[in-house]
Each structure stands twice: as C-alpha cells, then as structure tokens.
Write a protein that holds these residues in place. Structure first.
Motif, PDB file in Angstrom:
ATOM      1  N   HIS A   7       0.831  -1.349   0.029  1.00 34.09           N
ATOM      2  CA  HIS A   7       0.138  -0.047  -0.095  1.00 34.09           C
ATOM      3  C   HIS A   7       0.970   1.337  -0.041  1.00 34.09           C
ATOM      4  O   HIS A   7       0.661   2.197  -0.756  1.00 34.09           O
ATOM      5  CB  HIS A   7      -0.905   0.055   1.136  1.00 34.09           C
ATOM      6  N   GLN A  10       2.188   1.594  -3.547  1.00 33.63           N
ATOM      7  CA  GLN A  10       1.465   2.348  -4.294  1.00 33.63           C
ATOM      8  C   GLN A  10       1.280   3.797  -4.116  1.00 33.63           C
ATOM      9  O   GLN A  10       1.070   4.633  -4.827  1.00 33.63           O
ATOM     10  CB  GLN A  10      -0.109   1.520  -4.139  1.00 33.63           C
ATOM     11  N   ALA A  60      -0.940  -3.592  -8.973  1.00 33.54           N
ATOM     12  CA  ALA A  60      -2.336  -3.763  -8.921  1.00 33.54           C
ATOM     13  C   ALA A  60      -2.509  -5.299  -8.937  1.00 33.54           C
ATOM     14  O   ALA A  60      -3.359  -6.049  -8.428  1.00 33.54           O
ATOM     15  CB  ALA A  60      -3.019  -2.969  -9.971  1.00 33.54           C
ATOM     16  N   THR A  63      -2.086  -7.175  -5.627  1.00 36.61           N
ATOM     17  CA  THR A  63      -3.002  -6.852  -4.657  1.00 36.61           C
ATOM     18  C   THR A  63      -4.306  -7.270  -5.091  1.00 36.61           C
ATOM     19  O   THR A  63      -5.246  -7.041  -4.364  1.00 36.61           O
ATOM     20  CB  THR A  63      -2.951  -5.105  -4.277  1.00 36.61           C
ATOM     21  N   ARG A  65      -5.876  -6.007  -7.544  1.00 35.80           N
ATOM     22  CA  ARG A  65      -6.870  -4.999  -7.789  1.00 35.80           C
ATOM     23  C   ARG A  65      -6.805  -4.708  -9.447  1.00 35.80           C
ATOM     24  O   ARG A  65      -5.901  -5.212  -9.975  1.00 35.80           O
ATOM     25  CB  ARG A  65      -6.405  -3.581  -7.304  1.00 35.80           C
ATOM     26  N   THR A  66      -7.568  -4.017 -10.162  1.00 31.19           N
ATOM     27  CA  THR A  66      -7.462  -3.502 -11.735  1.00 31.19           C
ATOM     28  C   THR A  66      -6.991  -2.184 -11.793  1.00 31.19           C
ATOM     29  O   THR A  66      -7.290  -1.284 -10.905  1.00 31.19           O
ATOM     30  CB  THR A  66      -8.873  -3.824 -12.375  1.00 31.19           C
ATOM     31  N   GLU A  69     -10.197   0.930 -12.618  1.00 35.61           N
ATOM     32  CA  GLU A  69     -11.076   1.727 -11.607  1.00 35.61           C
ATOM     33  C   GLU A  69     -11.364   3.259 -11.620  1.00 35.61           C
ATOM     34  O   GLU A  69     -10.052   3.803 -11.817  1.00 35.61           O
ATOM     35  CB  GLU A  69     -10.812   1.187 -10.212  1.00 35.61           C
TER      36      GLU A  69
END
Length: 93
Positions: A7, A10, A60, A63, A65-66, A69
């Motif tokens: 995190h 990111q 991404a 984790t 995620r895409t 978003e």
C-alpha cells in the motif's frame, strides 16, 4: 511483501506520477515560447513515467486490483444491480 508495504509503495508511485505530470504541465510551452526543459530531461521524465506505470500495474496485480477503476458519482445510474440471495426462491426437486 506485506499489505502495508504494498500500500505504501502504491501511494509512493501515485505521488511520484502526479508530481511529474504536474511539473510537465507547469513547464509546458505557452504562446509559442520554447520549452524550458531540454530534450534529455523530457525523455528522462517519459522514462520515469513508464517505470512508474509498469510498477503500478505490477502492484495492482499483486494486490488483486484492476487498473481500470474509476470514481463514480453517487447519483450515477448503476450498470448492474444486486439481488439479495434470500429473495431467490429455492428450487424444488
């Protein structure tokens, strides 16, 4: 890597990307004036943004995620709807 470290990385990537794009926006030539940045600096910024972009994609993926978003407005018509499972009738066999 743990979730907190991912995190934080990111967040760091996002901050660096926003800062570099702000620098480019602030120094872009206006009214026919030449750019204050040299061609080597512009290429360096492009290379940095490419590295940031690829690392953001990798983070991404790690984790789950895409990258597509996008923010949504609260009054925006939803493209899907939820159905409560308790409302689905049971099939009789």
């Amino acid at each position: 890597m743990d979730d907190k470290a991912l995190h934080n990385e990111q967040r760091l990537m996002r901050m660096m990307r926003k800062t570099l794009t702000s620098i480019v926006r602030d120094t872009s030539p206006r009214d026919g004036n030449p750019s204050p940045l040299t061609e080597i600096t512009v290429l360096g910024i492009k290379d940095c943004l490419m590295v940031i972009s690829s690392r953001e994609a990798e983070l991404a993926r790690l984790t789950g995620r895409t990258l597509d978003e996008r923010p949504h407005f609260t009054d925006e018509t939803p493209t899907s709807h939820t159905v409560k499972i308790s409302r689905i009738p049971k099939k009789t066999h």
